[in-house]
Scaffold this active site. Structure first.
Site, PDB file in Angstrom:
ATOM      1  NE  ARG A   1      -2.339  -4.130  -1.392  1.00 37.39           N
ATOM      2  CZ  ARG A   1      -2.105  -3.621  -0.063  1.00 37.39           C
ATOM      3  NH1 ARG A   1      -1.229  -4.304   0.843  1.00 37.39           N
ATOM      4  NH2 ARG A   1      -2.409  -2.373   0.527  1.00 37.39           N
TER       5      ARG A   1
ATOM      6  CG  ASP B   1       3.621  -9.746   4.853  1.00 38.62           C
ATOM      7  OD1 ASP B   1       4.258 -10.379   5.877  1.00 38.62           O
ATOM      8  OD2 ASP B   1       2.503  -9.979   4.436  1.00 38.62           O
TER       9      ASP B   1
ATOM     10  CE1 TYR C   1      -8.056   2.089   0.085  1.00 39.33           C
ATOM     11  CE2 TYR C   1     -10.306   2.500   0.868  1.00 39.33           C
ATOM     12  CZ  TYR C   1      -9.315   1.653   0.617  1.00 39.33           C
ATOM     13  OH  TYR C   1      -9.527   0.205   0.726  1.00 39.33           O
TER      14      TYR C   1
ATOM     15  CD  GLU D   1      -7.672  -1.069   8.601  1.00 38.50           C
ATOM     16  OE1 GLU D   1      -8.463  -0.639   7.565  1.00 38.50           O
ATOM     17  OE2 GLU D   1      -6.557  -1.292   8.068  1.00 38.50           O
TER      18      GLU D   1
ATOM     19  CG  MET E   1      -6.076   2.203   6.384  1.00 42.31           C
ATOM     20  SD  MET E   1      -5.727   2.921   4.788  1.00 42.31           S
ATOM     21  CE  MET E   1      -6.984   2.450   3.774  1.00 42.31           C
TER      22      MET E   1
ATOM     23  CE  LYS F   1       4.576   0.178   2.356  1.00 43.35           C
ATOM     24  NZ  LYS F   1       3.645  -0.705   1.605  1.00 43.35           N
ATOM     25  CB  THR F   2       3.510   0.414   7.012  1.00 46.17           C
ATOM     26  OG1 THR F   2       2.164   0.359   7.459  1.00 46.17           O
ATOM     27  CG2 THR F   2       4.478   0.339   8.204  1.00 46.17           C
TER      28      THR F   2
ATOM     29  CG  ASP G   1      -0.834   0.136   8.468  1.00 47.58           C
ATOM     30  OD1 ASP G   1      -1.732   1.072   8.274  1.00 47.58           O
ATOM     31  OD2 ASP G   1      -0.746  -0.733   7.811  1.00 47.58           O
TER      32      ASP G   1
ATOM     33  N   GLY H   1       0.660  -1.292   0.162  1.00 47.66           N
ATOM     34  CA  GLY H   1      -0.052  -0.140   0.050  1.00 47.66           C
ATOM     35  C   GLY H   1       0.684   1.177  -0.011  1.00 47.66           C
TER      36      GLY H   1
ATOM     37  CE  LYS I   1     -28.579  18.112  13.172  1.00 49.68           C
ATOM     38  NZ  LYS I   1     -29.011  18.918  12.104  1.00 49.68           N
ATOM     39  CE1 TYR I   2     -26.868  14.118  12.316  1.00 52.07           C
ATOM     40  CE2 TYR I   2     -25.640  16.054  12.030  1.00 52.07           C
ATOM     41  CZ  TYR I   2     -26.783  15.240  11.779  1.00 52.07           C
ATOM     42  OH  TYR I   2     -27.754  15.791  10.496  1.00 52.07           O
TER      43      TYR I   2
END
Lengths: 539, 539
Positions: free
Chosen positions: A140, A171, A405, A306, A245, A197-198, A200, A76, A237-238
């Site tokens: 990938r 990986d 994304y 996630e 991600m 890299k990532t 995450d 990714g 109100k919400y």
């Protein structure tokens, strides 16, 4: 290719370099102690590259040769990938104007299929300091079969490569180490170098303080969350349920929580440790909502990593059973084959989520955990539970949101621009020193760039083995959020206040001009980790 | 209240002012020609305030008095609201240190219920140049009944207000005009002044070049879309369907398209003009996807304005019928009462969308068009249609995204910070000149701030009447995207190329420091409109 004014300004940005790298052409490797591995069984799998020393670098006069290097982007997108390549390119050209850099197209399949492009200054120029991986694409594909290894060998030999640089996550770096070992065994001169890299943030160790892209992604998500928090406090109100991600680990959620102070943030690792069920998590949210409502507040913001779904034991079990059953059955039949507890878990889910579990499967037929809309799942379970609370008179209106994304290919922050440019330089340095099976490392990252350190880390030192299909497989363990670590501890100290007080913060959009304390600030989690380490080693 | 470093830096930002406003205390109104209205029947409804002249301002020595002013925020958040209030506050204090500003809490109900807070420098300071409406809150109450008008009168008299400033969209400004007329009729001295707010950009006229907040919202959405586009071109595996907030009009979608160059953008007004059905819109997308797939591209980005659904004739009809039927029937019965074409339309929708139509209704029981997830609707209809295309061999994987709440309360851009600060000053000036039923106007907005013009616009001049429940009701027409206008024309010239060429642009995050051409750039649609107007009047 059209560019915005800001893109043009960024093209002109000259990334800052650590002091040592400013004298690139006179650096030489210094070997430290032999390395070990994170777990057992690794040595057997890497007889030729295991135990190499960590290396640092220092000045020493020395002739430099032209090198032929290949580079590949794997997995990714993460902001800064283009700068790893530009750092690598510029460093190789510092060695010799005759150095050659080729890019493998669309990920590792570009190596096995020998799909390449030569990276020249002209080709590279429009990508400097820009987001995305579109300069050569990514993919990938995993290099796993003997045939793929042979094809890779043939490719690097055909191009007479001195080195192959693999930019990827856990990986992909495992793959890089396997290629290094294989090439060495085959007597091939091509060395293999990894770059962490990532977005995450789960590729991390004592030496790898952070993977690249994580800084920009967290800041981009925090901008959005900060905006939503401010809107929430204004409209009153919400409830916003924001999924983030980040795969299994909750690094991104924790950083965004520290940046913005939402009312509630789940941390997957805590859920796992406590063994909390979906019902318990729902109850936590419902308790919060009821309490806030009695304080006159029918609004708030909840962050959901996630990966949380994998950390809920009943869910994990149900998904494992589903994956097995789906391998040999239709979706309907698979559901019928679930054990009682798993069937209960499945049947208790909203229809939308049930559908997602059964239909959105990956190429291997597995449930795609990342596609499960947990933000909607919790809205449904909370709504149902609130109906049962006689003490609740509030109005529950909820909005789901997913931050994903839009954080993977943004213009890299100054931090990621500089960090990646340095990582590319160190990769070139490892190639120059003919080192193989190493990862490019840049450290001391909360100090000014000039003071950043550089080193090479044997990839095997990060590994342990897991038994898969009866055989030991080398694995770089995903770094999870440490529940004993300073960042989570700090979060725990604050979260009760944040739950009720609406101490919302707007980090605002990433800035590229202006005071360095704004443009170049490292992540809060990184700062807290570094502070606590410095304190520990000082104490 | 915690603040990020960028928030702190923005607190210190001093908004730029038009040259004329720099001499605030010596400005006096100059009356122009009497105004008319946009449509018939308005004069009868506003006997006392209709036909007032547009006013401009010029220097003239003059004693200034302390004023007592109230301010209210009405409707959805838009970046810059806090700066209207700070502009108003600072201007009133320039008149006299004894001026008083009170804020009505949580929207127009704050007026009828007399809920107020005094706005002092200390109270205001943390909100300068910040997003959100949380300084005094906002709300959607409409002042409609005789009782509400009486209560409003009592409140402004109780506070002995010289003026009431209403910050809001088309409905709120209509309300402001009605209050102006009513107060005048009752012999009350309180004047009423409107300020044009809405991110949607649909409150617009020859005099109102843009409503505030639209600039920041479009730039924030464009940042996100640009990031997604770059990710799309890098990963080459998804179609992103991005819905954009913006009510009926497609201003936001058009601006974001011009900023980022996605492969496809629906413009609701064009859909209406052409009378396109949902099937035809789906076919357009499917044609694009098939064509791109044969060019080897199974990825792309589609922008969908949230209002599109209202512009599809069959949909509009079905929703109207549903609203009528739902007023007197259960959801199931209501569906049975639909006419054949509407029943067909309804039954052809994905289940998720059917549910949203029936369940998510507003307080009046009406279907909430804005909540319909058209991004998911089109993914479903496209997926179904693609299966029927024998010429299509591609892989269709789609991701829905909604850009909405994160654009309403962000840190206002320099443009919105300056524009709103000036709007607040002009509101104070209109109050000083004892003008009522006027809207604060700042023009020439694509020139440097110093050259911006200021004026007061009679609100009735924007109005026409519509018959509702048998009675004429004054309405400010929502400004839709002009299909003959230069922005849409320009878009039409480009869109075929964008469909295939992936000429994606990343506008990047809003910048607050750095070159003025980056920090202070006006929207592209605004620039194109202004250019074509200048050219026309020059010609």
């Amino acid at each position: 290719m059209s560019e915005s004014l800001l893109q043009q300004a960024r093209l002109a940005y000259q990334p800052k370099l650590p002091s040592l790298l400013q004298e690139f052409s006179s650096l030489q490797a210094i070997e430290g102690e032999p390395s070990s591995s994170f777990g057992d069984g690794v040595k057997e799998l890497f007889p030729l590259t295991f135990g190499q020393p960590e290396v640092t670098f220092s000045q020493s006069e020395q002739e430099r040769e032209a090198l032929r290097v290949g580079v590949v982007l794997s997995g990714g997108q993460a902001p800064g990938g283009h700068n790893v390549i530009s750092g690598l390119f510029d460093a190789l050209k510092k060695n010799s104007a005759d150095s050659l850099l080729i890019g493998f197209l669309n990920g590792p399949s570009g190596i096995t299929d020998d799909q390449t492009v030569e990276i020249t200054e002209e080709f590279l120029a429009p990508f400097r300091n820009q987001g995305g991986f579109d300069i050569i694409g990514s993919g990938r594909t995993k290099i796993e079969t003997p045939k793929q290894f042979e094809a890779s060998l043939a490719t690097v030999q055909r191009h007479d490569l001195d080195a192959l640089v693999v930019i990827g996550g856990d990986d992909s770096n495992t793959n890089a180490a396997l290629l290094a070992e294989y090439f060495k065994k085959q007597g091939c001169k091509t060395t293999v170098i990894g770059v962490p890299k990532t977005i995450d943030g789960d590729l991390k160790s004592d030496e790898i303080e952070i993977s690249f892209g994580c800084d920009t992604a967290c800041k981009t998500f925090s901008e959005i969350i900060g905006n939503i928090l401010r809107d929430c406090r204004s409209a009153k109100k919400y409830y916003y349920f924001v999924k983030l991600m980040g795969r299994s680990a909750s690094h991104i959620a924790l950083e965004c929580a520290l940046q913005t102070h939402p009312n509630w943030t789940f941390i997957g690792e805590e859920v796992a440790e406590k063994g909390w069920t979906l019902k318990q998590l729902t109850d936590q949210l419902v308790d919060l909502i009821v309490k806030r409502s009695s304080a006159g507040k029918d609004f708030g913001v909840v962050l959901i990593p996630e990966g949380i779904i994998e950390f809920i034991p009943e869910f994990r079990k149900m998904i494992d059973e589903l994956n097995s059953a789906l391998a040999e059955n239709s979706p309907e039949e698979a559901v019928n084959k679930l054990s009682d507890p798993s069937a209960n878990c499945f049947n208790g889910l909203p229809e939308l989520i049930q559908k997602q579990l059964l239909l959105d499967r990956d190429p291997h037929g597995n449930v795609q955990v990342s596609k499960i809309e947990t933000e909607r799942l919790f809205i449904e379970t909370v709504r149902d539970e609130l109906k049962k609370r006689s003490d609740y008179q509030g109005k529950f209106a909820a909005q789901p949101h997913f931050c994903g994304y839009e954080g993977r290919s943004c213009l890299p922050s100054n931090f990621d621009s500089d960090y990646c440019y340095a990582l590319g330089h160190v990769a070139a340095l490892l190639a120059t020193c003919r080192l193989t099976g190493y990862m490019s490392c840049v450290g001391n990252l909360t100090a000014p760039v000039e003071e950043w350190t550089i080193s090479g880390l044997p990839i095997t030192s990060l590994m342990h083995t897991e038994i898969r299909h009866g055989k030991p497989k080398p694995v770089i363990a995903k770094a999870l959020t440490e529940l004993e670590g300073r960042p989570f501890e700090y979060f725990k100290e604050q979260r009760d206040a944040w739950a009720m007080d609406d101490d919302y913060v707007c980090p605002g959009p990433i800035q590229f001009f202006g005071p360095a304390e704004i443009t170049d600030a490292p992540l809060i989690t990184l700062s807290l980790e570094r502070q606590s380490k410095t304190t520990c080693s000082a104490g």
